[in-house]
Scaffold this active site. Sequence first.
Site, PDB file in Angstrom:
ATOM      1  N   CYS A 273     -56.314 -19.135  -3.754  1.00 27.78           N
ATOM      2  CA  CYS A 273     -56.254 -19.554  -2.341  1.00 27.78           C
ATOM      3  C   CYS A 273     -57.503 -20.307  -1.909  1.00 27.78           C
ATOM      4  O   CYS A 273     -57.501 -20.962  -0.870  1.00 27.78           O
ATOM      5  CB  CYS A 273     -56.043 -18.336  -1.451  1.00 27.78           C
ATOM      6  SG  CYS A 273     -54.579 -17.405  -1.895  1.00 27.78           S
TER       7      CYS A 273
ATOM      8  N   HIS B  14     -58.728 -18.773   5.586  1.00 28.68           N
ATOM      9  CA  HIS B  14     -57.486 -18.645   4.823  1.00 28.68           C
ATOM     10  C   HIS B  14     -56.535 -17.725   5.595  1.00 28.68           C
ATOM     11  O   HIS B  14     -56.937 -16.668   6.087  1.00 28.68           O
ATOM     12  CB  HIS B  14     -57.816 -18.082   3.446  1.00 28.68           C
ATOM     13  CG  HIS B  14     -56.606 -17.759   2.627  1.00 28.68           C
ATOM     14  ND1 HIS B  14     -55.485 -18.548   2.619  1.00 28.68           N
ATOM     15  CD2 HIS B  14     -56.340 -16.702   1.808  1.00 28.68           C
ATOM     16  CE1 HIS B  14     -54.582 -18.004   1.828  1.00 28.68           C
ATOM     17  NE2 HIS B  14     -55.068 -16.889   1.323  1.00 28.68           N
TER      18      HIS B  14
ATOM     19  N   ASN C  10     -48.524 -16.775   4.090  1.00 24.08           N
ATOM     20  CA  ASN C  10     -49.639 -17.147   3.216  1.00 24.08           C
ATOM     21  C   ASN C  10     -49.181 -18.247   2.260  1.00 24.08           C
ATOM     22  O   ASN C  10     -48.413 -17.986   1.341  1.00 24.08           O
ATOM     23  CB  ASN C  10     -50.103 -15.901   2.448  1.00 24.08           C
ATOM     24  CG  ASN C  10     -51.275 -16.172   1.526  1.00 24.08           C
ATOM     25  OD1 ASN C  10     -51.649 -17.331   1.305  1.00 24.08           O
ATOM     26  ND2 ASN C  10     -51.853 -15.118   0.976  1.00 24.08           N
TER      27      ASN C  10
END
Length: 331
Positions: free
Chosen positions: A116, A258, A288
Amino acid sequence: MSIKYYAKISGTGMYVPDKILTNFDLEKIVDTTDEWIRTRTGMSERHLAADDQAASNLAYEATKKAIKAANIRAKDIDMIIVATVTGDHPFPSVACILQQKLGIKGFPAFDVSAGCTGWIYAVNIAKQYIENGVADNILVIGVEILTKITNWKDRGTCILFGDGAGATIISRAKERDISRFIDSELSADGSHYDLLIQTAGGSRMPATKESVEENLHTVYMEGNKIFKNAVRSMYHACDVVLKRNNLDVHSIDWLITHQANMRIIQALGKKMKIDEKKVIVNIEKYGNTSSATIPMALDEAIRSGKIHHGDIVLMASFGAGLTSGSLLIRM
Ligand code: UT7
């Protein structure tokens, strides 16, 4: 390294597939509830790629918008860096496939694997090629189709992920331009590599009938342990760049982290003592999307008129590896 030129973000674009999977849809797939997902993660829905869509398709759509926003032509791009762990194929890179889709060639194109944190890693690489004068316009993308490597029997992970792409053009700033990268910080702690992993399909465990049957090609995650590390590592990455530049949290106009879990975003905001109105959040709509969350949130915030020319934006991420990093930018 002495900086010859400054780098800036000259254009952004994002793309999500049409199909939406809501929390109520997930209630029909695993033992979960809309209430649990919303209160534990902040997510309501996420977008799912179609069967015929791979990472390069999503990346291509986001790229068209970023090129337009940067007011350049595809042939002005002189490097492509794609952050992804869900490329079209194990090889070649999404970046090379994207070159073909854009009808351009003859310059470096490669993918970066940093989970990520991938887009932050990729931007950091691009920034250095601009600063040392080697490139003028670098296309940097975060793109992920995690729903194609999701274990739909694991309620701890299958509720979390969505698909999407965020594209950015990193360009050389003109001398009088106030827009520029100020600083960045990258880190990794490989001692925890096994907390978030796609176990099979690589050289450690090539694909077999058994590996497919045992769901070893899907995401395995120890969410709880990652959660604790996430706040700590993002706080550290932010603190380092702020201190190094004699800035404090009051100098920051916007924080984009994030988008993995609303509780992680809130915990970081609280630890940093930042005004929550300055924290950009879009996790509710997209879930996500791994390396795509930050460039997608950045693009939305620019297009909705939140982020203005000259604003100071701090971005931070964490992910598989375990990787972490931050970027400090004047837009
Ligand atoms: O993108 C970067 C990497 N990933 C992340 O950032 C993920 C970070 N971690 C997280 O976001 C959270 O850890 C999760 C959302 C994954 C899980 O939330 P949690 O508050 O850490 O829950 P937990 O894993 O500690 O589980 C608490 C309970 C358990 O039940 P028991 O043992 O207390 O009876 C789980 O079985 O919640 C249960 N549970 C669920 N219940 C309903 C786990 N998933 C679900 C679910 N629906 N989907």
